[in-house]
Scaffold this motif. Structure first.
Motif, PDB file in Angstrom:
ATOM      1  N   GLY A   1       0.478  -1.520  -0.292  1.00 14.85           N
ATOM      2  CA  GLY A   1       0.025  -0.483   0.316  1.00 14.85           C
ATOM      3  C   GLY A   1       1.087   1.670  -0.282  1.00 14.85           C
ATOM      4  O   GLY A   1       0.366   2.293  -0.074  1.00 14.85           O
ATOM      5  N   ASP A   2       2.034   1.323   0.242  1.00 16.14           N
ATOM      6  CA  ASP A   2       2.888   2.209   0.012  1.00 16.14           C
ATOM      7  C   ASP A   2       3.315   2.988  -1.692  1.00 16.14           C
ATOM      8  O   ASP A   2       3.105   1.994  -2.307  1.00 16.14           O
ATOM      9  CB  ASP A   2       4.414   1.943   1.406  1.00 16.14           C
ATOM     10  N   GLN A   3       3.440   4.296  -1.406  1.00 18.51           N
ATOM     11  CA  GLN A   3       3.718   4.625  -2.855  1.00 18.51           C
ATOM     12  C   GLN A   3       4.731   4.022  -3.561  1.00 18.51           C
ATOM     13  O   GLN A   3       6.378   3.912  -2.274  1.00 18.51           O
ATOM     14  CB  GLN A   3       4.066   6.396  -2.435  1.00 18.51           C
ATOM     15  N   ARG A   4       5.541   3.751  -4.601  1.00 17.77           N
ATOM     16  CA  ARG A   4       6.081   3.472  -4.836  1.00 17.77           C
ATOM     17  C   ARG A   4       7.527   4.480  -4.987  1.00 17.77           C
ATOM     18  O   ARG A   4       7.105   5.202  -5.143  1.00 17.77           O
ATOM     19  CB  ARG A   4       5.917   3.496  -6.750  1.00 17.77           C
ATOM     20  N   ILE A   5       8.731   3.348  -4.599  1.00 16.18           N
ATOM     21  CA  ILE A   5       9.941   4.316  -4.109  1.00 16.18           C
ATOM     22  C   ILE A   5       9.818   5.251  -5.232  1.00 16.18           C
ATOM     23  O   ILE A   5      11.236   6.212  -5.335  1.00 16.18           O
ATOM     24  CB  ILE A   5      10.856   2.678  -4.100  1.00 16.18           C
ATOM     25  N   ASN A   6      10.590   4.409  -6.397  1.00 17.17           N
ATOM     26  CA  ASN A   6      11.201   5.340  -7.679  1.00 17.17           C
ATOM     27  C   ASN A   6       9.584   6.907  -7.693  1.00 17.17           C
ATOM     28  O   ASN A   6      10.050   8.396  -7.935  1.00 17.17           O
ATOM     29  CB  ASN A   6      10.782   4.833  -9.083  1.00 17.17           C
ATOM     30  N   ILE A   7       8.661   6.867  -7.319  1.00 12.79           N
ATOM     31  CA  ILE A   7       7.784   8.179  -7.461  1.00 12.79           C
ATOM     32  C   ILE A   7       8.144   8.801  -5.873  1.00 12.79           C
ATOM     33  O   ILE A   7       8.699   9.509  -6.569  1.00 12.79           O
ATOM     34  CB  ILE A   7       6.010   7.463  -7.692  1.00 12.79           C
ATOM     35  N   THR A   8       9.103   8.153  -4.960  1.00 15.19           N
ATOM     36  CA  THR A   8       9.075   9.287  -3.572  1.00 15.19           C
ATOM     37  C   THR A   8      10.730   9.905  -4.011  1.00 15.19           C
ATOM     38  O   THR A   8      10.527  10.404  -3.949  1.00 15.19           O
ATOM     39  CB  THR A   8       8.972   7.991  -2.715  1.00 15.19           C
ATOM     40  N   GLY A   9      11.208   9.043  -4.191  1.00 20.44           N
ATOM     41  CA  GLY A   9      12.560   9.072  -5.067  1.00 20.44           C
ATOM     42  C   GLY A   9      12.221  10.668  -6.072  1.00 20.44           C
ATOM     43  O   GLY A   9      13.308  11.089  -5.932  1.00 20.44           O
ATOM     44  N   SER A  10      11.650  10.558  -6.842  1.00 22.55           N
ATOM     45  CA  SER A  10      11.165  11.425  -7.501  1.00 22.55           C
ATOM     46  C   SER A  10      10.888  12.748  -7.259  1.00 22.55           C
ATOM     47  O   SER A  10      11.168  13.775  -7.231  1.00 22.55           O
ATOM     48  CB  SER A  10      10.681  11.369  -8.913  1.00 22.55           C
ATOM     49  N   ARG A  11      10.262  13.210  -6.131  1.00 27.47           N
ATOM     50  CA  ARG A  11       9.375  13.834  -5.363  1.00 27.47           C
ATOM     51  C   ARG A  11      10.720  14.545  -4.449  1.00 27.47           C
ATOM     52  O   ARG A  11      10.358  15.227  -4.665  1.00 27.47           O
ATOM     53  CB  ARG A  11       8.525  13.142  -4.606  1.00 27.47           C
ATOM     54  N   ILE A  12      11.763  14.122  -4.222  1.00 27.09           N
ATOM     55  CA  ILE A  12      12.082  14.061  -3.389  1.00 27.09           C
ATOM     56  C   ILE A  12      13.126  15.188  -4.327  1.00 27.09           C
ATOM     57  O   ILE A  12      13.475  15.963  -3.299  1.00 27.09           O
ATOM     58  CB  ILE A  12      12.812  13.705  -2.507  1.00 27.09           C
ATOM     59  N   GLY A  13      13.502  14.742  -4.712  1.00 26.86           N
ATOM     60  CA  GLY A  13      14.584  15.484  -5.751  1.00 26.86           C
ATOM     61  C   GLY A  13      13.731  16.512  -6.076  1.00 26.86           C
ATOM     62  O   GLY A  13      14.267  17.540  -6.063  1.00 26.86           O
ATOM     63  N   GLU A  14      12.033  16.894  -6.776  1.00 25.95           N
ATOM     64  CA  GLU A  14      11.428  17.959  -7.013  1.00 25.95           C
ATOM     65  C   GLU A  14      11.380  18.976  -5.985  1.00 25.95           C
ATOM     66  O   GLU A  14      11.847  20.435  -6.251  1.00 25.95           O
ATOM     67  CB  GLU A  14      10.069  17.673  -7.264  1.00 25.95           C
ATOM     68  N   ILE A  15      10.736  18.200  -4.273  1.00 30.12           N
ATOM     69  CA  ILE A  15      10.867  19.839  -3.785  1.00 30.12           C
ATOM     70  C   ILE A  15      12.285  19.823  -3.254  1.00 30.12           C
ATOM     71  O   ILE A  15      12.225  21.078  -2.502  1.00 30.12           O
ATOM     72  CB  ILE A  15      10.260  18.348  -2.193  1.00 30.12           C
ATOM     73  N   THR A  16      12.829  19.048  -2.907  1.00 31.55           N
ATOM     74  CA  THR A  16      14.864  19.522  -2.724  1.00 31.55           C
ATOM     75  C   THR A  16      14.496  20.924  -3.755  1.00 31.55           C
ATOM     76  O   THR A  16      15.419  21.487  -3.085  1.00 31.55           O
ATOM     77  CB  THR A  16      15.392  18.395  -3.148  1.00 31.55           C
ATOM     78  N   LYS A  17      14.772  21.026  -5.489  1.00 35.36           N
ATOM     79  CA  LYS A  17      14.869  22.207  -5.732  1.00 35.36           C
ATOM     80  C   LYS A  17      13.625  22.855  -5.727  1.00 35.36           C
ATOM     81  O   LYS A  17      14.872  24.206  -5.630  1.00 35.36           O
ATOM     82  CB  LYS A  17      14.575  21.657  -7.354  1.00 35.36           C
ATOM     83  N   GLN A  18      13.028  22.992  -4.940  1.00 42.78           N
ATOM     84  CA  GLN A  18      11.879  23.715  -4.995  1.00 42.78           C
ATOM     85  C   GLN A  18      12.279  24.708  -3.853  1.00 42.78           C
ATOM     86  O   GLN A  18      11.862  26.523  -3.486  1.00 42.78           O
ATOM     87  CB  GLN A  18      10.669  23.542  -4.587  1.00 42.78           C
TER      88      GLN A  18
END
Length: 268
Positions: A13-30
């Protein structure tokens, strides 16, 4: 293993790890852009997102004893399991996403390394020492704010929504209102169908796969991931004399946020 032994569906039931990793990169930049632009609305955007995410991810009890309070952290079983968790959690990330985990680790190392380079020599005067203190405090504040936004927004709030939605979809299935799923559920050639034992209170056509299997609901195109060897529900017929139960196993940090989403009916 116990669920599979009794032919019960198991959901990842958790979010896919590749999506989480991608979002970490996006949020870090923002986050870096926002912190570096205080006069262009950056700090306001930063504060707004952290406040919104923390309100959903870390809801306040406000007299509601249904939420886990600070005393929950003192549970003896939790304290005994904490050392193993501190090792197991990073290792699981390293196995599932080695490149992203290594990149994150190097980033943390770089931040700490460059933070140490602000040290002044022993014979520095008071002005130089104060300058070093101020720069260290500023860098620590930046580091804390950056990781706070990543943790609250990506690691908690966004994953909480995925976890809660998965729980809700399973509740729909076992309440006799199964979600309309795509034909992908029936597209696995060479596998066999079987029926759940009648003693479980319902019958369902199921398929089994040796790998994790994705099913998408047609109403929201939401992905449900079934564990390897898990039976896949197709049709469900409830019997009124048996209550259905969905068991959700999740980390303590997610409990209050997921509970709030479901209790307050904040999902579609």
């Amino acid at each position: 293993d116990t669920s599979l032994q009794y032919s019960r569906p198991v959901i990842l039931g958790d979010q896919r790890i590749n999506i989480t990793g991608s979002r970490i990169g996006e949020i870090t930049k923002q986050a870096v852009v926002d912190l570096a632009s205080p006069f262009n609305g950056g700090w306001e955007r930063f504060y707004s997102e952290v406040r919104s995410s923390s309100g959903m991810a870390l809801p306040s009890k406000d007299g509601d004893d249904s939420y886990i309070g600070a005393n929950g952290l003192l549970d003896p079983r939790l304290l005994l399991a904490m050392p193993a968790t501190l090792v197991q959690y990073p290792l699981s990330w390293l196995i599932r996403a080695p490149l992203g985990t290594i990149a994150f680790g190097l980033s943390v190392f770089a931040l700490n390394y460059f933070g140490d380079t602000t040290m002044v020599p022993a014979d520095a005067d008071l002005a130089e020492r104060m300058e070093d203190v101020y720069s260290s405090l500023l860098f620590s504040a930046f580091e804390t704010l950056l990781f706070a936004r990543i943790f609250v927004t990506v690691m908690l709030a966004e994953r909480n929504e995925v976890i809660a939605q998965n729980i809700l979809e399973q509740c729909k299935i076992y309440s006799g209102k199964p979600p309309d799923v795509s034909s992908q559920l029936k597209s696995f050639a060479g596998r066999f169908l079987k029926q759940f034992p009648p003693s479980f209170g319902f019958s369902a056509a199921v398929e089994q796969s040796d790998t994790a299997t994705s099913v998408f609901t047609k109403d929201k195109n939401f992905e449900i991931v079934y564990a390897p060897k898990s039976p896949l529900p197709d049709t469900v017929e409830n019997e009124e004399n048996e209550e259905k139960v969905v068991v959700a196993i999740l980390g303590m940090a997610h409990c209050n946020g997921v509970f709030k989403l479901l209790k307050d009916e904040l999902l579609d």
